[in-house]
Write a protein that holds these residues in place. Structure first.
Motif, mmCIF file in Angstrom:
data_model
loop_
_atom_site.group_PDB
_atom_site.id
_atom_site.type_symbol
_atom_site.label_atom_id
_atom_site.label_comp_id
_atom_site.label_asym_id
_atom_site.label_seq_id
_atom_site.Cartn_x
_atom_site.Cartn_y
_atom_site.Cartn_z
ATOM 1 N N ALA A 155 8.791 -1.065 -0.363
ATOM 2 C CA ALA A 155 7.372 -1.011 -0.302
ATOM 3 C C ALA A 155 6.792 -1.659 0.814
ATOM 4 C CB ALA A 155 6.604 -1.393 -1.615
ATOM 5 N N VAL A 156 7.414 -3.165 0.718
ATOM 6 C CA VAL A 156 7.017 -3.894 2.037
ATOM 7 C C VAL A 156 7.192 -3.248 3.291
ATOM 8 C CG1 VAL A 156 7.623 -5.967 3.023
ATOM 9 C CG2 VAL A 156 7.055 -5.848 0.683
ATOM 10 N N ILE A 157 8.342 -2.618 3.339
ATOM 11 C CA ILE A 157 8.951 -2.115 4.715
ATOM 12 C C ILE A 157 7.980 -0.875 5.146
ATOM 13 C CG2 ILE A 157 10.560 -0.881 6.069
ATOM 14 C CD1 ILE A 157 10.896 -3.824 5.466
ATOM 15 N N ASN A 158 7.666 0.048 4.148
ATOM 16 C CA ASN A 158 6.645 1.173 4.320
ATOM 17 C C ASN A 158 5.273 0.675 4.582
ATOM 18 O OD1 ASN A 158 8.755 2.837 3.702
ATOM 19 N ND2 ASN A 158 8.086 3.151 1.711
ATOM 20 N N GLY A 159 4.926 -0.567 4.049
ATOM 21 C CA GLY A 159 3.641 -0.952 4.478
ATOM 22 C C GLY A 159 3.320 -1.555 5.822
ATOM 23 N N VAL A 160 4.647 -2.025 6.253
ATOM 24 C CA VAL A 160 4.605 -2.679 7.416
ATOM 25 C C VAL A 160 4.621 -1.471 8.625
ATOM 26 C CG1 VAL A 160 5.761 -4.232 9.335
ATOM 27 C CG2 VAL A 160 5.426 -4.976 6.999
ATOM 28 N N ARG A 161 5.300 -0.549 8.263
ATOM 29 C CA ARG A 161 5.436 0.486 9.210
ATOM 30 C C ARG A 161 4.317 1.349 9.365
ATOM 31 N NH1 ARG A 161 11.049 3.359 9.830
ATOM 32 N NH2 ARG A 161 10.265 3.736 11.683
ATOM 33 N N ARG A 162 3.347 1.362 8.422
ATOM 34 C CA ARG A 162 2.248 2.294 8.283
ATOM 35 C C ARG A 162 1.483 1.968 9.692
ATOM 36 N NH1 ARG A 162 1.638 2.009 2.436
ATOM 37 N NH2 ARG A 162 0.313 0.261 2.605
ATOM 38 N N ARG A 163 0.945 2.872 10.424
ATOM 39 C CA ARG A 163 0.125 2.587 11.581
ATOM 40 C C ARG A 163 -1.200 1.717 11.292
ATOM 41 N NH1 ARG A 163 0.511 4.242 16.616
ATOM 42 N NH2 ARG A 163 -1.246 4.226 17.954
ATOM 43 N N SER A 164 -1.600 2.339 10.163
ATOM 44 C CA SER A 164 -3.032 1.466 9.585
ATOM 45 C C SER A 164 -3.305 1.777 8.134
ATOM 46 C CB SER A 164 -4.356 2.317 10.377
ATOM 47 O OG SER A 164 -4.475 3.530 10.121
ATOM 48 N N ARG A 165 -3.380 0.680 7.711
ATOM 49 C CA ARG A 165 -3.751 0.798 6.177
ATOM 50 C C ARG A 165 -4.951 1.471 5.923
ATOM 51 N NH1 ARG A 165 -1.317 -2.299 2.538
ATOM 52 N NH2 ARG A 165 -0.429 -3.491 3.890
ATOM 53 N N GLU A 166 -4.834 2.919 5.364
ATOM 54 C CA GLU A 166 -5.806 3.706 4.956
ATOM 55 C C GLU A 166 -6.404 3.188 3.707
ATOM 56 O OE1 GLU A 166 -3.980 7.231 4.947
ATOM 57 O OE2 GLU A 166 -3.769 7.494 7.237
ATOM 58 N N ARG A 167 -7.602 3.742 3.349
ATOM 59 C CA ARG A 167 -8.231 3.555 2.025
ATOM 60 C C ARG A 167 -7.648 4.191 1.054
ATOM 61 N NH1 ARG A 167 -11.971 -0.717 1.385
ATOM 62 N NH2 ARG A 167 -13.436 -0.097 -0.149
ATOM 63 N N ALA A 168 -6.924 3.526 0.079
ATOM 64 C CA ALA A 168 -6.227 4.213 -1.088
ATOM 65 C C ALA A 168 -7.095 3.908 -2.240
ATOM 66 C CB ALA A 168 -4.907 3.573 -1.193
ATOM 67 N N GLU A 169 -6.580 4.810 -3.262
ATOM 68 C CA GLU A 169 -6.979 4.567 -4.757
ATOM 69 C C GLU A 169 -5.964 4.927 -5.557
ATOM 70 O OE1 GLU A 169 -9.745 8.011 -5.267
ATOM 71 O OE2 GLU A 169 -11.137 7.398 -3.363
ATOM 72 N N CYS A 170 -6.339 3.896 -6.906
ATOM 73 C CA CYS A 170 -5.312 4.049 -7.773
ATOM 74 C C CYS A 170 -6.091 3.854 -9.293
ATOM 75 C CB CYS A 170 -4.153 2.967 -7.690
ATOM 76 S SG CYS A 170 -4.621 1.406 -7.942
ATOM 77 N N ASP A 171 -5.465 4.144 -10.306
ATOM 78 C CA ASP A 171 -5.970 3.967 -11.752
ATOM 79 C C ASP A 171 -5.475 2.474 -11.934
ATOM 80 O OD1 ASP A 171 -6.860 3.747 -14.303
ATOM 81 O OD2 ASP A 171 -5.655 5.478 -14.953
ATOM 82 N N ALA A 172 -6.512 1.554 -12.016
ATOM 83 C CA ALA A 172 -6.261 0.211 -12.521
ATOM 84 C C ALA A 172 -5.552 0.078 -13.785
ATOM 85 C CB ALA A 172 -7.374 -0.854 -12.154
ATOM 86 N N ALA A 173 -6.022 0.861 -14.598
ATOM 87 C CA ALA A 173 -5.569 0.712 -16.055
ATOM 88 C C ALA A 173 -4.150 0.977 -16.178
ATOM 89 C CB ALA A 173 -6.587 1.371 -17.144
ATOM 90 N N ALA A 174 -3.739 2.250 -15.417
ATOM 91 C CA ALA A 174 -2.451 2.560 -15.595
ATOM 92 C C ALA A 174 -1.574 1.646 -14.753
ATOM 93 C CB ALA A 174 -2.147 3.767 -15.026
ATOM 94 N N VAL A 175 -1.808 1.076 -13.905
ATOM 95 C CA VAL A 175 -0.946 0.263 -13.130
ATOM 96 C C VAL A 175 -0.719 -1.162 -13.880
ATOM 97 C CG1 VAL A 175 -0.767 -1.281 -10.855
ATOM 98 C CG2 VAL A 175 -1.721 1.416 -10.921
ATOM 99 N N VAL A 176 -1.873 -1.688 -14.282
ATOM 100 C CA VAL A 176 -1.766 -3.012 -14.945
ATOM 101 C C VAL A 176 -1.086 -2.887 -16.286
ATOM 102 C CG1 VAL A 176 -3.164 -4.560 -16.219
ATOM 103 C CG2 VAL A 176 -4.007 -3.753 -13.943
ATOM 104 N N ALA A 177 -1.166 -1.610 -16.957
ATOM 105 C CA ALA A 177 -0.457 -1.505 -18.277
ATOM 106 C C ALA A 177 1.095 -1.563 -17.868
ATOM 107 C CB ALA A 177 -1.023 -0.410 -19.004
#
Length: 421
Positions: free
Chosen positions: A268-290
């Protein structure tokens, strides 16, 4: 800048015009007075010729004609004390002229031209022509008005030209500022169009060169990060093989799971660094935190820690990616396990407030202490401050914020305000 340049040119033009038009206005007035005096002198000479060569009736007619043609009152003081033409008092200046001297003198409301006539019947006669103040300044106001209009027009024209020139400078400069803001926001494809004066064009070319250089450096860094990923996979593979060789299957499975988590984190760190620009992403906070609390609950159970999970029903869509929010939760919960004794309880709450989602992580440990939380890059009690910095950056990327305090359980409390998508 346009207003400043317009004001500067307006002030400069005004000073130049004042220095030119004021003397010109005074010269116009002087010329007008001189012309009026010359005309009056000519009229006085005409009457003087008649006074010395014609009879009294012809002189009276001449005086009336000259007075009518010039518009100035004409009076003839005869040698015997009588007057012809416009009535006028015999002043000391008239007595002086009667002695044979032609003079001009000031009079109430204007100026008089006095001309002596020798050889007139009855003795020396005096021709008096009165010039009023209006006659002395005839046409001056009209000329001054024209000069004033001309001056105002020239000032307005100068301001207009200055505004056009300033616009030619300000427009490309503003465009450069917009491109720099786009670059600062992460749009590395933004480029300036060189235009305007040579200096501004040079600045645009330099900005484009800088943007290209930044793009090249970031690409190089991304490739370096990719190389790091290949280097890390070899020891991770070796660690997985060692775990498979353990005699205890449960212990081997648990270590393999941790290796998988570590590999996923590195990826995940490598993919984040290799991304050309950090696009606006979305996620379900309840699912991730759980999910992340469920992962850490296994270790919490081994260390005899009680876990309180309070989640409002989802989905709670926030403006961060699943990986970033998972890293944030892992960093906060990892701090609890790293800096509180075993058996210390903690809680994780997720709520909605003021159009945002609030993630609150609290514990019953010793808290941050009198010195407060460590800053990024500073070591203190085994901490580098990177965990809180990760949470702070995740909150900021979503348009939210991070706050620290003391929890109701007696320990530390971290409140991550996440912006909604």
């Amino acid at each position: 800048m346009r207003r400043w340049l317009a004001a500067l040119v307006g002030a400069t033009t005004s000073l130049v015009l004042v220095s030119l038009l004021v003397p010109l206005a005074l010269l116009v007035r002087s010329v007008a007075e001189s012309e009026a005096v010359d005309a009056a002198t000519g009229a006085a000479e005409t009457v003087a010729v008649a006074a010395g060569s014609v009879d009294e009736e012809a002189l009276r007619l001449t005086v009336e004609q000259v007075s009518a043609s010039t518009g100035d009152p004409v009076t003839v003081f005869l040698g015997d004390g009588r007057t012809l033409g416009a009535p006028a008092d015999r002043s000391p200046a008239v007595d002086l002229a009667a002695r044979g001297r032609s003079v001009s003198a000031l009079a109430p409301g204007g100026q008089v031209i006095l001309m002596a006539v020798h050889g007139a019947p009855g003795g020396t006669a005096v021709v008096r022509v009165f010039l009023s103040d209006a006659a002395l300044t005839r046409g001056v106001r009209e000329t001054w008005t024209v000069l004033l209009i001309l001056g105002v027009s020239l000032v307005a024209l100068g301001i207009l030209v200055a505004d056009r020139l300033a616009r030619a400078i300000v427009r490309p400069t503003t465009a450069l500022a917009r491109v720099s803001h786009r670059l600062a926001a992460g749009d590395l494809a933004a480029r300036a169009t060189p235009e305007g004066p040579p200096e501004v064009r040079a600045a645009g070319l330099a900005l484009n060169h800088l943007a290209g250089r930044i793009t090249d450096l970031l690409a190089e860094e991304r490739e370096n990060a990719a190389d790091v990923s290949h280097r890390l996979r070899t020891p991770l593979t070796g660690l997985r093989l060692e775990a498979e060789c353990l005699a205890d299957p449960d212990e081997a499975a648990r270590i393999e799971a941790r290796v998988d988590e570590l590999e996923r984190a590195v990826t995940a760190v490598i993919n984040g660094v290799r991304r050309r620009s950090r696009e606006r992403a979305e996620c379900d906070a309840a699912a991730v935190v759980a999910d992340r609390v469920r992962f850490w609950s296994v270790l919490a159970e081994d260390q005899d820690r009680s876990v309180l999970l309070d989640l409002i029903p989802g989905p709670l869509t926030v403006a961060v990616s699943t990986e970033d929010l998972a890293d944030c939760v892992d960093a906060l919960l990892g701090n609890i396990f790293a800096h509180t004794p075993e058996g210390t309880a903690f809680s994780v709450r997720l709520s909605r407030t003021d159009g945002a989602v609030l993630l609150t992580v609290s514990d019953a440990g010793p808290g941050f202490g009198a010195a407060g939380p460590p800053r990024r890059g500073e070591s203190g009690a085994g901490s580098t401050g990177l965990g809180l910095d990760i949470a702070r950056r995740v909150a900021a990327s979503s348009g939210g914020s991070l706050a620290l305090g003391r929890s109701a359980m007696g320990g530390a409390e971290v409140r991550v305000n996440l912006g909604t998508a």
